[in-house]
Design a protein around this motif. Structure first.
Motif, mmCIF file in Angstrom:
data_model
loop_
_atom_site.group_PDB
_atom_site.id
_atom_site.type_symbol
_atom_site.label_atom_id
_atom_site.label_comp_id
_atom_site.label_asym_id
_atom_site.label_seq_id
_atom_site.Cartn_x
_atom_site.Cartn_y
_atom_site.Cartn_z
ATOM 1 N N GLU A 187 30.190 27.290 67.517
ATOM 2 C CA GLU A 187 30.441 25.426 68.303
ATOM 3 C C GLU A 187 28.984 24.904 66.720
ATOM 4 O O GLU A 187 29.478 23.689 66.613
ATOM 5 C CB GLU A 187 29.450 26.133 68.827
ATOM 6 N N TYR A 188 28.561 25.925 66.328
ATOM 7 C CA TYR A 188 27.337 25.518 64.795
ATOM 8 C C TYR A 188 28.034 26.388 63.201
ATOM 9 O O TYR A 188 27.185 27.326 63.079
ATOM 10 C CB TYR A 188 26.155 25.335 65.123
ATOM 11 N N PRO A 189 28.921 25.765 62.716
ATOM 12 C CA PRO A 189 28.744 25.950 61.882
ATOM 13 C C PRO A 189 27.656 25.819 60.637
ATOM 14 O O PRO A 189 28.079 26.564 59.778
ATOM 15 C CB PRO A 189 30.577 25.226 61.243
ATOM 16 N N GLU A 190 26.998 25.747 61.492
ATOM 17 C CA GLU A 190 26.430 25.565 60.397
ATOM 18 C C GLU A 190 25.194 26.895 60.221
ATOM 19 O O GLU A 190 24.983 27.467 58.951
ATOM 20 C CB GLU A 190 24.716 24.017 60.740
ATOM 21 N N ILE A 191 25.408 27.497 60.730
ATOM 22 C CA ILE A 191 24.928 29.249 60.979
ATOM 23 C C ILE A 191 25.673 29.592 59.882
ATOM 24 O O ILE A 191 25.260 30.782 59.090
ATOM 25 C CB ILE A 191 25.329 29.759 62.625
ATOM 26 N N GLY A 192 27.036 29.451 59.696
ATOM 27 C CA GLY A 192 27.752 30.200 59.371
ATOM 28 C C GLY A 192 29.355 30.061 59.208
ATOM 29 O O GLY A 192 29.771 30.118 60.419
ATOM 30 N N SER A 193 30.458 30.456 58.505
ATOM 31 C CA SER A 193 31.951 30.147 58.672
ATOM 32 C C SER A 193 32.097 31.894 59.579
ATOM 33 O O SER A 193 31.578 32.749 58.800
ATOM 34 C CB SER A 193 32.031 30.003 56.739
ATOM 35 N N ILE A 194 33.309 31.599 60.463
ATOM 36 C CA ILE A 194 33.457 32.730 60.751
ATOM 37 C C ILE A 194 34.580 33.128 59.420
ATOM 38 O O ILE A 194 35.423 34.501 59.877
ATOM 39 C CB ILE A 194 34.253 32.434 61.869
ATOM 40 N N GLY B 101 34.372 41.624 62.206
ATOM 41 C CA GLY B 101 35.770 41.743 62.969
ATOM 42 C C GLY B 101 36.314 40.640 62.538
ATOM 43 O O GLY B 101 37.322 40.088 62.383
ATOM 44 N N TRP B 102 36.051 39.616 63.616
ATOM 45 C CA TRP B 102 36.153 37.999 63.969
ATOM 46 C C TRP B 102 35.152 37.726 62.978
ATOM 47 O O TRP B 102 35.629 36.179 63.438
ATOM 48 C CB TRP B 102 36.216 37.735 65.693
#
Length: 784
Positions: A83-90, A60-61
């Motif tokens: 914190e780390y957008p390298e992981i993926g976009s929300i 959901g989030w």
């Protein structure tokens, strides 16, 4: 690196306020970036030190990532996509989700991401994060399900087709950055072209350096021989001995036995077998599950012909080469994603509902969920900061899972029904709390369970405060240690601790806010939609909506009051901001028509040590100027809602926490958890050590910590008028030991640990601030 915070400064802004350089940075606390990172925990990897890496997310989030747990301390090191957008976009489904974690020979972790491939080197930390997906590689962008590492160091990745990406099989060589992809329509290396996606992948070593890659795909089982570089599709036509699929992740044990579900002519038709490296099939004792085809939810082969599996009832089974033994149910019901064992024999499991560890000595299962490891609520109703800097907050972890939490700065301590022994009870028939307050006078915490009256927690038990209303809209303790509560309607009271009774004070309207007057003894400010009141129960200064000519009593209203120094308070309205002066019965009205204020619908939040009033203008007509605002008496400022900054402008509560170099604003942003704005400002900054403005100007204390009194020693470069003030950790004024003219050189005064009324202050951290006409310095004091 701090184990829990990972305090990244997402947004760093520099501006000048009163000739001082102020720096700002943001950080966040939500279910998706604290503790286990969500109740959906998929991937699991046990590190060399026996501590697990667990990947979790909040659907959901779409917030989450992976964490390392120090189990003995219940402390988590978090790596989230917040914190780390390298992981993926929300903003992308799957942007925070990780299905598998493996480690290569150099200690690097490779993760099967729902949108690609993620790399992380624990020796380097967050700076090593690297992602490959459809935009920067030949990865088709589908959901990576499982990774296996071959003897030659290449990665084999099973990818499932989803709405945002295709599936298939990936081979990646990190040493050469060489990629290969096989998917629907591909015929390279004899790949079966009608296979659209893959579920699992395992690697079985053969003689020498040769190996076989086993792929459980949508159209059956596929094998790849490293020596021939060819794929083979093993057709399943319901003939005895044919391969159906691998039982799950990690289907090859350390002795290279391949575990596989095969078909047989005899009921129950599907059997869990294993194949030795020489190609011989063996049938072990079958697991006690309803169906090996449909009732193996998690699987791991290990050792020599050993295996774990978890069935649909979340019961963990261990095969030791001869028989299956139940290791208990780690939680009730499905779904389970992964199972593993550390070097001490403890079993770890992840799934929907968090993770669990089975102690090898006691056989007991310890659960880890957002309810006992994380910030559980995106809609925090109320917060309070204690004298040690711990933050207390209400929380709702789901239906029937309410209570409150304490955050120490390193770990979260839950007070709810599902702490599993890692927190404290919440014995109230509700799933939420509405108000919470730390009492400086006795160190207890007052909490209002939803519709559950007021109760006080003394560290070991709860006791009723005999509050006559079932709801409180706010709590505050005055400088005489009286607890005040503002209720829903026509309800303002203070508590007598001796008699455990409440005394009403006349008050009109729907209660909105209550705040302690920082200077007048025993006095609070209370505000409703109709009235603002400054009172100590005997004295009262009152204004209602009719007393402000800028407001229409038929349509306008007040939104809250925040106390300031000098007998003033800041009042919010739906038409602007009011500064009300109780001492001379005057006020100033700030609106978009007569000032630079952004927006007209104003809710005041906090008054900080640098003399600023902070407020939100959520609900104002100009949506382009919505955010967290401030006013320092001469100019207005705005932090708009934006990525890396303020996550939401609908702010329910704000608390001030003084830090070594300024202060923090803790903001309850409804639907977005807790946002913390750190303000580094030399004007209000303190330091654990002496802050030296110049060689001839300093302040220090001895003894420190102290019990009875401390000597505040200071040096002046020239004859100056000196004011020394004491503040608590919230920035509230406590005492002024001296305000006088001093000669240049060394001087000293003493403070006896009492406030302006002569009462002893509670144990805790305080700030002593010395100010002259043109400079200031501060130091930290600890009262025992």
């Amino acid at each position: 690196m701090n184990r829990l915070f990972l305090h990244l400064a997402f947004s760093l802004i520099h501006l000048s306020i009163a000739a001082q350089t102020t720096e700002y940075s943001w950080r966040y606390y939500t279910t998706g970036n604290t503790g286990i990172l969500g109740d959906y925990a998929e991937a699991l990897w046990i590190d060399h030190d026996g501590e697990p890496y667990i990947a979790g997310y909040t659907p959901g989030w779409e917030e989450g990532g992976f964490s390392k747990l120090i189990a003995d301390e219940n402390v988590w090191t978090n790596y989230s996509n917040i914190e780390y957008p390298e992981i993926g976009s929300i903003y992308d489904v799957g942007g925070s989700r990780i299905s598998d974690i493996v480690e290569d020979t150099s200690g690097v972790l490779w993760m099967a991401h729902w949108r690609g491939l993620l790399k992380f080197d624990p020796a380097i930390g967050a700076a090593s994060l690297q992602f490959w997906g459809a935009t920067n590689s030949i990865h088709p962008g589908g959901r990576s399900r499982e990774i296996a590492i071959a003897p030659d160091g290449t990665l084999w990745i099973a990818v499932m087709s989803v709405t945002w990406g295709e599936g298939g099989l990936i081979n990646f060589d990190p040493a050469t950055d060489e990629w290969h992809y096989w998917g629907y329509g591909t015929t390279d290396n004899n790949w079966p072209s009608l296979i659209p996606f893959c579920d699992n992948v395992s690697i079985q070593l053969k003689t020498g350096d040769d190996y076989t890659v086993w792929i459980a795909a949508s159209g059956g089982v596929i094998s790849f021989e490293s020596n021939t570089q060819q794929f083979t599709l093993h057709n399943f036509d319901y003939n005895p001995g044919e391969l159906v699929k691998t039982p799950g992740h990690n289907s090859v044990d350390e002795e290279n036995n391949l575990w596989m579900i095969r078909f047989d002519a005899n009921a129950p038709f599907y059997f869990l077998d294993f194949q030795s490296p020489d190609g011989q099939w063996q049938r072990p004792v079958q697991p006690p599950v309803s169906s090996v085809l449909n009732d193996i939810w998690a699987f791991r082969a290990f050792g020599n012909q050993n295996a774990f599996l978890v069935d649909g009832n979340s019961e963990v089974w261990h095969y030791d080469g001869a028989s299956w033994t139940s290791k208990g149910i780690w939680k009730e019901g499905a779904y389970t994603y992964a199972v593993d064992q550390d070097d001490s024999g403890n079993i770890w499991v992840t799934g929907v509902g968090g993770a669990a560890k089975r102690n090898s000595l006691t056989g007991a299962w310890q659960r880890y969920r957002i309810t006992n490891s994380s910030q559980i609520d995106y809609w925090v109703e109320d917060m309070s900061v204690d004298t040690e800097g711990n933050v207390w907050m209400t929380g709702n972890g789901g239906p029937g899972v309410g209570g409150f939490q304490k955050f120490t700065g390193e770990k979260w301590i839950g007070f709810n029904q599902l702490t599993y022994g890692l927190g404290f009870p919440f014995p109230f028939p509700t799933d939420n709390s509405e108000a919470i307050y730390f009492r400086p006078s006795n160190g207890n915490v007052v909490v209002n369970p939803m519709f559950g009256y007021l109760h006080e927690w003394d560290g070991s038990s709860y006791f009723s405060l005999n509050y006559p209303s079932d709801r409180s809209n706010g709590l505050e303790e005055d400088s005489q240690n009286r607890l005040w509560s503002i209720g829903e309607y026509y309800d303002l009271r203070y508590h007598s601790s001796e008699a455990n009774t409440w005394t009403s004070v006349p008050f009109e309207g729907w209660g909105y806010s209550i705040d302690k007057d920082p200077e007048r003894q025993g006095t609070i400010w209370a505000c409703s939609n109709f009235q603002v009141l400054r009172t100590d129960a005997s004295y009262s200064f009152s204004k209602n909506i009719h007393n402000f000519s800028e407001l229409n009593p038929q349509s306008d209203g007040l939104t809250g009051a925040i106390a300031a120094t000098g007998g003033a308070a800041w009042i919010g309205t739906n038409k602007g901001l009011i500064q009300l002066h109780a001492e001379n019965n005057t006020y100033e009205f700030y609106s978009p028509e007569n000032s630079g204020i952004q927006g007209e619908n104003i809710t005041p939040l906090a008054y900080t040590p640098d003399g600023r009033i902070w407020f939100t203008n959520f609900g104002s007509s100009n949506g382009g100027q919505i955010g967290l605002c401030w006013f320092d008496g001469s100019q207005f400022g705005l932090f708009p809602v934006q990525d890396g900054g303020l996550p939401h402008a609908q702010i329910k509560d704000a608390e001030v926490k003084v830090t070594a170099d300024g202060y923090e604003l803790w903001l309850s942003c409804l639907s977005r958890g807790i946002a913390v704005l750190k303000v580094n400002n030399d004007e209000v900054g303190i330091s654990p050590e002496i802050t030296v403005a110049n060689p001839g100007f300093f302040l220090q204390s001895y003894p420190n910590p102290f019990t009875d009194k401390t000597s505040l020693s200071f040096s002046l470069p020239e004859k100056s008028h000196v004011s020394i003030a004491i503040y608590d950790i919230h920035g509230s004024f406590i005492s002024r030991p001296v305000a006088n003219l001093f000669d240049a050189g060394s001087n000293s005064v003493s403070w006896d640990g009492k406030d302006n009324s002569g009462k002893r202050v509670p144990s805790g951290v305080y700030i002593s601030k010395l100010t002259t006409g043109h400079q200031s310095t501060s130091t930290r004091l600890i009262v025992l």
